[in-house]
Design a protein around this motif. Structure first.
Motif, PDB file in Angstrom:
ATOM      1  N   VAL A  47       0.875  -1.167   0.000  1.00 24.89           N
ATOM      2  CA  VAL A  47       0.000   0.000   0.000  1.00 24.89           C
ATOM      3  C   VAL A  47       0.911   1.215   0.000  1.00 24.89           C
ATOM      4  CG1 VAL A  47      -1.801   1.259   1.238  1.00 24.89           C
ATOM      5  CG2 VAL A  47      -1.685  -1.212   1.437  1.00 24.89           C
ATOM      6  N   SER A  48       0.622   2.178  -0.889  1.00 28.57           N
ATOM      7  CA  SER A  48       1.413   3.404  -0.891  1.00 28.57           C
ATOM      8  C   SER A  48       0.492   4.608  -1.044  1.00 28.57           C
ATOM      9  CB  SER A  48       2.463   3.385  -2.007  1.00 28.57           C
ATOM     10  OG  SER A  48       1.836   3.428  -3.270  1.00 28.57           O
ATOM     11  N   TYR A  49       0.969   5.733  -0.550  1.00 33.51           N
ATOM     12  CA  TYR A  49       0.211   6.992  -0.604  1.00 33.51           C
ATOM     13  C   TYR A  49       0.980   7.965  -1.484  1.00 33.51           C
ATOM     14  CZ  TYR A  49      -2.101  11.269   0.851  1.00 33.51           C
ATOM     15  OH  TYR A  49      -2.791  12.444   0.853  1.00 33.51           O
ATOM     16  N   ASP A  50       0.254   8.602  -2.426  1.00 27.62           N
ATOM     17  CA  ASP A  50       0.900   9.573  -3.297  1.00 27.62           C
ATOM     18  C   ASP A  50      -0.129  10.587  -3.792  1.00 27.62           C
ATOM     19  OD1 ASP A  50       2.959  10.746  -4.837  1.00 27.62           O
ATOM     20  OD2 ASP A  50       2.310   9.621  -6.603  1.00 27.62           O
ATOM     21  N   LYS A  51       0.127  11.861  -3.533  1.00 21.37           N
ATOM     22  CA  LYS A  51      -0.697  12.965  -4.029  1.00 21.37           C
ATOM     23  C   LYS A  51      -2.178  12.798  -3.734  1.00 21.37           C
ATOM     24  CE  LYS A  51       2.543  13.735  -7.776  1.00 21.37           C
ATOM     25  NZ  LYS A  51       2.784  13.547  -9.195  1.00 21.37           N
ATOM     26  N   GLY A  52      -2.500  12.410  -2.551  1.00 23.38           N
ATOM     27  CA  GLY A  52      -3.901  12.304  -2.138  1.00 23.38           C
ATOM     28  C   GLY A  52      -4.583  10.995  -2.479  1.00 23.38           C
ATOM     29  N   SER A  53      -3.900  10.092  -3.157  1.00 21.23           N
ATOM     30  CA  SER A  53      -4.516   8.806  -3.489  1.00 21.23           C
ATOM     31  C   SER A  53      -3.709   7.665  -2.868  1.00 21.23           C
ATOM     32  CB  SER A  53      -4.602   8.626  -5.009  1.00 21.23           C
ATOM     33  OG  SER A  53      -3.327   8.507  -5.575  1.00 21.23           O
ATOM     34  N   VAL A  54      -4.394   6.580  -2.638  1.00 20.12           N
ATOM     35  CA  VAL A  54      -3.793   5.387  -2.061  1.00 20.12           C
ATOM     36  C   VAL A  54      -3.797   4.302  -3.133  1.00 20.12           C
ATOM     37  CG1 VAL A  54      -4.008   3.613  -0.285  1.00 20.12           C
ATOM     38  CG2 VAL A  54      -4.633   5.974   0.235  1.00 20.12           C
ATOM     39  N   LEU A  55      -2.642   3.706  -3.353  1.00 19.65           N
ATOM     40  CA  LEU A  55      -2.522   2.613  -4.309  1.00 19.65           C
ATOM     41  C   LEU A  55      -2.336   1.316  -3.540  1.00 19.65           C
ATOM     42  CD1 LEU A  55      -1.996   1.282  -7.102  1.00 19.65           C
ATOM     43  CD2 LEU A  55       0.417   1.897  -6.791  1.00 19.65           C
ATOM     44  N   ILE A  56      -3.179   0.330  -3.868  1.00 25.85           N
ATOM     45  CA  ILE A  56      -3.022  -1.015  -3.311  1.00 25.85           C
ATOM     46  C   ILE A  56      -2.750  -1.955  -4.474  1.00 25.85           C
ATOM     47  CG2 ILE A  56      -4.160  -2.975  -2.237  1.00 25.85           C
ATOM     48  CD1 ILE A  56      -5.628  -1.174  -0.459  1.00 25.85           C
ATOM     49  N   SER A  57      -1.694  -2.722  -4.345  1.00 27.92           N
ATOM     50  CA  SER A  57      -1.395  -3.753  -5.322  1.00 27.92           C
ATOM     51  C   SER A  57      -1.144  -5.036  -4.532  1.00 27.92           C
ATOM     52  CB  SER A  57      -0.162  -3.379  -6.150  1.00 27.92           C
ATOM     53  OG  SER A  57       0.076  -4.361  -7.119  1.00 27.92           O
ATOM     54  N   ALA A  58      -1.899  -6.071  -4.863  1.00 25.28           N
ATOM     55  CA  ALA A  58      -1.786  -7.308  -4.089  1.00 25.28           C
ATOM     56  C   ALA A  58      -2.032  -8.521  -4.969  1.00 25.28           C
ATOM     57  CB  ALA A  58      -2.786  -7.300  -2.942  1.00 25.28           C
ATOM     58  N   LYS A  59      -1.346  -9.592  -4.635  1.00 21.07           N
ATOM     59  CA  LYS A  59      -1.611 -10.896  -5.242  1.00 21.07           C
ATOM     60  C   LYS A  59      -2.447 -11.661  -4.233  1.00 21.07           C
ATOM     61  CE  LYS A  59       0.330 -14.905  -7.482  1.00 21.07           C
ATOM     62  NZ  LYS A  59      -0.881 -15.606  -7.334  1.00 21.07           N
ATOM     63  N   VAL A  60      -3.582 -12.156  -4.687  1.00 27.50           N
ATOM     64  CA  VAL A  60      -4.514 -12.846  -3.797  1.00 27.50           C
ATOM     65  C   VAL A  60      -4.648 -14.301  -4.248  1.00 27.50           C
ATOM     66  CG1 VAL A  60      -6.886 -12.918  -2.933  1.00 27.50           C
ATOM     67  CG2 VAL A  60      -5.785 -10.714  -3.371  1.00 27.50           C
ATOM     68  N   ASP A  61      -4.527 -15.210  -3.284  1.00 31.44           N
ATOM     69  CA  ASP A  61      -4.754 -16.635  -3.511  1.00 31.44           C
ATOM     70  C   ASP A  61      -5.872 -17.069  -2.573  1.00 31.44           C
ATOM     71  OD1 ASP A  61      -2.565 -17.278  -5.384  1.00 31.44           O
ATOM     72  OD2 ASP A  61      -1.290 -16.687  -3.697  1.00 31.44           O
ATOM     73  N   ALA A  62      -6.881 -17.726  -3.129  1.00 33.71           N
ATOM     74  CA  ALA A  62      -8.020 -18.165  -2.312  1.00 33.71           C
ATOM     75  C   ALA A  62      -8.410 -19.584  -2.708  1.00 33.71           C
ATOM     76  CB  ALA A  62      -9.197 -17.219  -2.507  1.00 33.71           C
ATOM     77  N   ASP A  63      -8.732 -20.389  -1.721  1.00 38.76           N
ATOM     78  CA  ASP A  63      -9.212 -21.753  -1.937  1.00 38.76           C
ATOM     79  C   ASP A  63     -10.651 -21.832  -1.465  1.00 38.76           C
ATOM     80  OD1 ASP A  63      -6.790 -22.761  -2.967  1.00 38.76           O
ATOM     81  OD2 ASP A  63      -5.987 -22.964  -0.939  1.00 38.76           O
ATOM     82  N   LEU A  64     -11.566 -22.041  -2.409  1.00 39.89           N
ATOM     83  CA  LEU A  64     -12.999 -22.085  -2.121  1.00 39.89           C
ATOM     84  C   LEU A  64     -13.556 -23.445  -2.506  1.00 39.89           C
ATOM     85  CD1 LEU A  64     -13.997 -18.739  -3.894  1.00 39.89           C
ATOM     86  CD2 LEU A  64     -13.324 -19.011  -1.524  1.00 39.89           C
ATOM     87  N   THR A  65     -14.679 -23.791  -1.911  1.00 36.25           N
ATOM     88  CA  THR A  65     -15.449 -24.944  -2.350  1.00 36.25           C
ATOM     89  C   THR A  65     -16.769 -24.400  -2.855  1.00 36.25           C
ATOM     90  OG1 THR A  65     -14.409 -26.364  -0.697  1.00 36.25           O
ATOM     91  CG2 THR A  65     -16.446 -27.167  -1.699  1.00 36.25           C
ATOM     92  N   LEU A  66     -17.051 -24.671  -4.136  1.00 40.80           N
ATOM     93  CA  LEU A  66     -18.244 -24.151  -4.795  1.00 40.80           C
ATOM     94  C   LEU A  66     -19.025 -25.300  -5.413  1.00 40.80           C
ATOM     95  CD1 LEU A  66     -16.300 -21.285  -6.526  1.00 40.80           C
ATOM     96  CD2 LEU A  66     -18.083 -20.932  -4.840  1.00 40.80           C
ATOM     97  N   PRO A  67     -20.331 -25.114  -5.635  1.00 41.55           N
ATOM     98  CA  PRO A  67     -21.092 -26.186  -6.279  1.00 41.55           C
ATOM     99  C   PRO A  67     -20.813 -26.232  -7.780  1.00 41.55           C
ATOM    100  CG  PRO A  67     -22.501 -24.305  -5.849  1.00 41.55           C
ATOM    101  CD  PRO A  67     -21.162 -23.995  -5.230  1.00 41.55           C
ATOM    102  N   SER A  68     -20.793 -27.432  -8.324  1.00 43.93           N
ATOM    103  CA  SER A  68     -20.668 -27.591  -9.771  1.00 43.93           C
ATOM    104  C   SER A  68     -21.862 -26.911 -10.427  1.00 43.93           C
ATOM    105  CB  SER A  68     -20.657 -29.078 -10.140  1.00 43.93           C
ATOM    106  OG  SER A  68     -20.925 -29.254 -11.501  1.00 43.93           O
ATOM    107  N   THR A  69     -21.628 -26.224 -11.518  1.00 39.62           N
ATOM    108  CA  THR A  69     -22.728 -25.555 -12.207  1.00 39.62           C
ATOM    109  C   THR A  69     -23.588 -26.552 -12.982  1.00 39.62           C
ATOM    110  OG1 THR A  69     -21.190 -25.062 -14.022  1.00 39.62           O
ATOM    111  CG2 THR A  69     -21.608 -23.316 -12.422  1.00 39.62           C
TER     112      THR A  69
END
Length: 183
Positions: A47-69
């Protein structure tokens, strides 16, 4: 994880680095009841702050269990994606950002709730079609009393075989006789 705009202003020179395991199971399952289980959500970035704005850059990994469509059987699904978003106070001139940038206005209290941002991105990245291993390998489609699921190819074949003109519309065929010659 939550940060106030005041806190983030201190990260002008050097970004705030994070690598966190997020507990989003309850909130994700509340927002999207089709989710059967959430095993893990890991976010790593800055997370960084520059000239009044906040930039978030992230790599997200998630493991979910979902129903088959197709059959509604539970399917373990792993999501991995990069999210890059700008957060700005209300009233900020958005001309400084590209059209491709994701820019989100901060709420009135100027608190950035990163957990909600990750949840939003997870929900966006859930695939439209989720199939179990057996379904991917060509297992027979589900069927019941008087119904069955058929593939798009089979549907197209059936439509071709049963290609007949509705008798109510047959008289319209004579309305423009020169059109039939073009077909």
């Amino acid at each position: 994880m939550k940060w106030s705009l005041g806190q983030l202003k201190s990260y002008r020179d050097e970004p705030l680095q994070f690598d966190e395991a997020l507990d989003l199971k309850h909130s994700l399952m509340t927002r999207y009841p089709e989710i059967i289980d959430v095993k893990a959500v890991q976010a790593k970035g800055f997370v960084s702050y520059d000239k009044g704005s906040v930039l978030i850059s992230a790599k997200v990994d998630a493991d979910l269990t979902l129903p088959s469509t197709r059959s509604l059987t539970p399917v373990a699904t792993s999501l991995a994606f990069q999210m890059t978003e700008y957060y700005v106070p209300k009233g900020t001139d958005l001309a400084q950002f590209d059209k491709a940038d994701t820019v989100i206005f901060l709420p009135e209290d100027d608190i950035l709730n990163f957990d909600v941002a990750v949840e939003d991105n997870i929900l966006i990245h859930i695939p439209m079609q989720i199939l179990s291993e057996a379904e991917l390998n060509g297992e027979e489609m589900p069927a019941g009393k008087g119904w069955e699921v058929i593939s798009e190819d089979d549907l197209a074949k059936q439509a071709e075989e049963h290609k007949t003109v509705d008798p109510r519309l047959a008289k319209l065929k004579n309305l423009f006789p020169d059109q039939e010659a073009k077909d």
